[in-house]
Design a protein around this motif. Sequence first.
Motif, short mmCIF file in Angstrom:
data_model
loop_
_atom_site.label_atom_id
_atom_site.label_comp_id
_atom_site.label_asym_id
_atom_site.label_seq_id
_atom_site.Cartn_x
_atom_site.Cartn_y
_atom_site.Cartn_z
N LEU A 1 -1.26 1.26 -11.66
CA LEU A 1 -0.19 1.10 -11.64
C LEU A 1 -0.36 2.33 -10.67
CD1 LEU A 1 2.76 1.42 -13.54
CD2 LEU A 1 1.74 2.47 -14.57
N SER A 2 0.75 2.40 -9.50
CA SER A 2 0.80 3.09 -8.74
C SER A 2 1.25 4.26 -9.06
CB SER A 2 1.09 2.85 -7.64
OG SER A 2 0.13 1.56 -6.70
N THR A 3 1.68 5.30 -9.61
CA THR A 3 2.21 6.15 -10.62
C THR A 3 2.81 7.41 -9.37
OG1 THR A 3 0.33 7.51 -10.35
CG2 THR A 3 1.04 6.24 -12.31
N SER A 4 4.28 8.00 -9.59
CA SER A 4 5.16 8.84 -9.11
C SER A 4 4.21 10.08 -8.93
CB SER A 4 6.35 9.24 -9.40
OG SER A 4 7.08 9.88 -9.37
N PRO A 5 4.13 11.33 -8.34
CA PRO A 5 3.32 12.37 -7.96
C PRO A 5 4.15 13.04 -9.28
CG PRO A 5 3.79 11.98 -6.36
CD PRO A 5 3.99 10.86 -6.57
N MET B 1 4.48 -9.84 -8.65
CA MET B 1 3.86 -8.19 -9.01
C MET B 1 2.93 -8.56 -7.97
SD MET B 1 3.35 -7.12 -12.60
CE MET B 1 2.76 -5.75 -12.86
N ASN C 1 8.19 5.63 -19.36
CA ASN C 1 8.09 5.11 -18.12
C ASN C 1 6.93 6.68 -18.11
OD1 ASN C 1 7.10 4.49 -14.96
ND2 ASN C 1 8.76 5.39 -15.14
N ARG D 1 3.88 -8.13 -4.13
CA ARG D 1 4.55 -6.79 -3.91
C ARG D 1 2.52 -5.69 -3.96
NH1 ARG D 1 9.25 -4.85 -6.21
NH2 ARG D 1 8.87 -5.97 -8.49
N GLY D 2 1.56 -5.98 -3.75
CA GLY D 2 1.04 -6.38 -3.40
C GLY D 2 0.44 -4.93 -4.76
N PHE D 3 0.79 -5.46 -5.95
CA PHE D 3 -0.24 -4.92 -6.87
C PHE D 3 -1.76 -5.60 -7.80
CE2 PHE D 3 -1.05 -5.45 -11.85
CZ PHE D 3 -0.79 -4.27 -11.83
N LEU E 1 3.66 -0.77 -20.51
CA LEU E 1 4.71 -0.81 -19.26
C LEU E 1 5.75 -2.08 -19.76
CD1 LEU E 1 4.44 1.53 -16.25
CD2 LEU E 1 6.63 1.26 -17.89
#
Lengths: 231, 253
Positions: free
Chosen positions: B211-215, B202, B125, B205-207, B145
Amino acid sequence: MNTPALEFKDVCFSYPGGHEVLRHVSFSIQPGEKVALVGLNGSGKSTLLLHTNGLLLADTGTVSVNGKVIGRKNVEECRKIVGMVFQNADDQLFMPTVETDVAFGPRNMGLKEEEVNSRVDEALRITGCSSFRDKAPFHLSGGQKKMASIATVLSMKPNILVFDEPTSSLDFAAEAQLIGIIDRLPHTILMSTHDMDLARRLCTRAILMDHGAIAYDGPIDTLPYPLISTL
Amino acid sequence: MKPAERSHIGDIDPRALLLVTVVYLVAMLSVPLQRTDMIIWFAAYPIISAPLAHIAYERLFRNSLFVLPLLVFIGIFNPIYDRTPAFALFGITINSGWISFISIIIRGLLATQALLLLIRVSGFNEMCEALHRLGCPGAIATQLLMVYRYLSVLLEEALTMQHARQARSYGKNSFKASLWGPFVGQLLLRTIERSRRINMAMKARGFNGTLSTSPNMHWTTADTVYCLVWIPVFFSLRFIDVSALLLTLFAYC
């Protein structure tokens, strides 16, 4: 009367190829109401559910969420209001860990990371998934997958929850846990199910689909016996 | 695979690990095919890094062997078509084709080891996130992914179909050639249907394709040092003939 949380007005829908799946479907659901959508396989239940958050758009007629008609322009907004839990949890869980999957929706909503984390924690706590938040979804049991898929939707804080066959392929313990969780949710709920026991325990109203049309819409206790026996 | 826990390089930012791995691959794979003597030195990277990541090199090597059949398939035609004599060993003439064949095998194994090391240390990931943050289009990172996540689901589908076949084959375990077509076709159809359902989940849920990534990635001095140590080493191995240099040094001594 309040604005309905969800309203279908004379909705017709056919898949490419001409097979008509929904025929002049009309009903409305008030905020906080819990409604069971029942019917035989192929009667159009799943197709109807896909219309509730704009994954499918009606050929004719309208679907409204909180009074707003779902169209191509506001479909993203509607998806924040209507959370959908799919029948197969493997379709719903696609990120490498449960936690990142639960955070997927909030991140797509453009929320700040603190808010995302807070929502993830809350959703995992409500569904009892906190203990396996770092696990990969494909390592979970069927019941855990189902709870995790509910968490992925709860983290988006929708007003309306739509469940497609929530108890399919769950054992009795997981089913009991799921019923307990759904029963405590204050949301407006529309669930398609074959499980009449589940429908009676969680819902006060039933909509019976038959060949794409509504055959019955009323209190679940008075769902006519001959119609139930066809399920 | 999970990220390496509390290893020396476990805390390195996945972007640094990815950058080093990419430079390693480019440097190693750009060495001329006949220069097997230059390729050998690139083995230093996995051999040194694996213990630092608390991975036994022997295990990493064994894991990399799964690509060996593919590498053999790619390289096996070289000895057949390239019969130019390269050198003689104990009276046996070795063709250029054999040298390039060996070179392909070594390159393939080292490249696989570097990639396995990257995934083992950073996590898949995080590696995809690092790819995205280093400028790779979101669609490609997301695709990677998805492939990783759904490979196991696809295998499960294949296994289910295989069990269904076995249950009605009454002890005949051979898989007839005529069954392969329908089997693969069914698997393809199931895969398409599943991908359609995943896509809907997907989108629900707004895809929107990104890709919305974790900072949770922080570049530190240690990451810069890690890059500054390895990248010049790879460039040196690529452009300096270390074997010749050592031979000259020995001759001089």
